[in-house]
Design a protein around this motif. Structure first.
Motif: not given
Lengths: 292, 190
Positions: A48-51, A238-240, A53
């Motif tokens: 998942a991108k936001a966390s 934590y995964f998309n 980053k």
């Protein structure tokens, strides 16, 4: 302002190009993650991108690096930096009997089902430093089921597995754990399960007897057995969605008929491809039962 | 460009302030609202159920990867950070930020990253500084910043710090925040 013009560019370009055009900040992250994969095989591409980053930026500060680009260059040259980054990108928030209501629901809804098996296997995927695995061992012990089970506790991270195997935790956490144990429906005195040793406690060896600890990466490794129960709490967040679907396929294929899946409190199979493959056993506690 | 998301952060005194704000938003409010209210990690869904009584908009306690729908109110669940991706939410159990999980900074910064100038950040009453950094990032990425007038806040610490650190667009008494949001989010030409 760069944001506005960048946004227009993106929509205009994407009409003619199959490549999705990223903003400069996102390109840096993308390249870093690709580099980490192609240079060392660590695959964070479908996180998942936001966390992700956020954790990369926290890591930057700790390393005194000014930019993601700088980190990328450093990481490609220096394996030790890549290893530190790997640790920085993995999250290990855990506690014994974390979310006590989950264990209560497990006692009430799942234990009666497990009693019908002469022997059963549990897979605890993403077990981190082991506290929640030992909590399950204690619960099963109190229900008289521990001798009938085998718990496979896995994590992708060798370092946390080492801690998990030892079963040694700071004594100062015991007050909190005792509280959670009681809220979780514990039937004995929590201190019966450990021996104090200076500032640490060591869990009683019998709790480890039926647990097998092993390295397993949910992103890259496949199924390794058939299980009656799979517990995976606060890992998939934590995964998309692509990766969540992939891991749910792995779980589905690793569960026996009517096997139980336990997720974290705010996780759900609702937004995945496996929504209809399970019945809700305890809705609020995210305990599901494989349909057939 | 129309606003798609309103992010709101508050701690001490937040529940009462949110009640006032949410009850003034109409059914046809066109943007989604995402809210971090500092709360105890063992608190249950009672808070969102409580606030549902005061608003016609559907209130959710966010589940991981839930879609962001216009006119819905999304609450950060206890003991999780709430993060915004483009079109949906993610959760994390990363370390607390400024002692808080959920953290206002985490919500606002990720919203700014995903929605740029299409996001509004609102800081209400609060007793610590979580939210100041997030509002600053949101503003820097082109978003719009609104802060509750500290004189009307149960705890002035957070709004005062936000006004000192960020070049905010509006400082408004609590009662004027909902009307401003309605005005800002109104579809062009309406």
């Amino acid at each position: 302002m760069a944001g506005t013009s960048g946004f227009k560019e993106q929509s205009e370009l994407s009409r003619t190009s199959p490549v999705s055009i990223l903003k400069p900040n996102d390109v840096d992250i993308h390249l870093l993650v690709e580099g980490l994969y192609h240079r060392y095989g660590y695959d964070f591409r479908n996180y998942a991108k936001a966390s992700l980053k956020r954790r990369i930026h926290t890591f930057l500060k700790g390393e005194n690096l000014a930019s993601v680009a700088e980190l990328q260059a450093q990481m490609l040259r220096d394996r030790a930096c890549a290893e530190r980054l790997l640790l920085g990108l993995t999250v290990n928030t855990t506690a014994m009997f974390r979310d006590p209501s989950f264990y209560q629901a497990f006692r009430q809804q799942v234990v009666p089902l497990l009693r019908t098996y002469p022997f059963f296997r549990i897979w605890h995927a993403g077990c981190s430093t082991g506290q929640e695995v030992y909590s399950m061992a204690i619960l099963l012990q109190e229900e008289g089921l521990y001798p009938r089970c085998r718990i496979y506790a896995t994590d992708a991270n060798e370092k946390v597995l080492h801690t998990a195997k030892q079963g040694i935790y700071p004594a100062k956490q015991m007050q909190e754990y005792t509280q959670l144990y009681l809220q979780a429906g514990g039937r004995r005195t929590f201190s019966e399960y450990y021996t104090a040793h200076y500032s640490n406690v060591i869990l009683r060896p019998f709790l480890r007897e039926r647990i097998v600890f092993g390295e397993h990466n949910l992103v890259t490794d496949g199924s390794f057995n058939e299980f009656n129960v799979i517990i995976c709490r606060n890992v998939l967040i934590y995964f998309n969605q692509t990766l969540q679907n992939q891991v749910h396929e792995l779980f589905y294929n690793s569960l026996c008929k009517f096997g139980i899946l336990g997720l974290g409190k705010q996780e759900t199979i609702r937004f995945t491809k496996y929504e209809t493959a399970y019945d809700e056993l305890a809705k609020a506690e995210k305990l599901y039962r494989r349909r057939s | 460009m129309a606003y798609e998301l309103v992010t709101i952060g508050t701690s001490l005194g937040g529940l009462s302030a949110l009640k006032t704000l949410l009850r003034s938003l109409p059914r046809e409010f066109p943007a989604a609202l995402a809210i971090v209210q500092h709360r105890h990690r063992e608190s249950d869904q009672a808070m969102s159920a409580f606030l549902q009584q005061f608003t016609v908009l559907p209130v959710h306690e966010v589940e991981d990867k839930e879609c962001i729908q216009p006119g819905h109110v999304y609450f950060a669940p206890a003991d999780y950070h709430l993060l915004v991706e483009y079109g949906y939410f993610s959760l994390s159990v990363d370390e607390p930020v400024s002692y808080a999980r959920p953290s206002i900074d985490v919500l606002l910064e990720s919203a700014a990253d995903a929605y740029h100038e299409q996001v509004i950040g609102v800081i209400l009453t609060g007793a610590n500084h979580d939210g100041v950094q997030g509002l600053s990032t949101l503003k820097a990425r082109g978003g719009t910043a609104i802060v509750q007038d500290p004189d009307t806040a149960e705890s002035a610490v957070l709004p005062t710090a936000a006004i000192a650190a960020v070049n905010v667009d509006w400082v408004l008494p609590l009662g004027q925040i909902a009307p401003r949001l309605i005005h800002l989010c109104a579809p062009a030409g309406a």
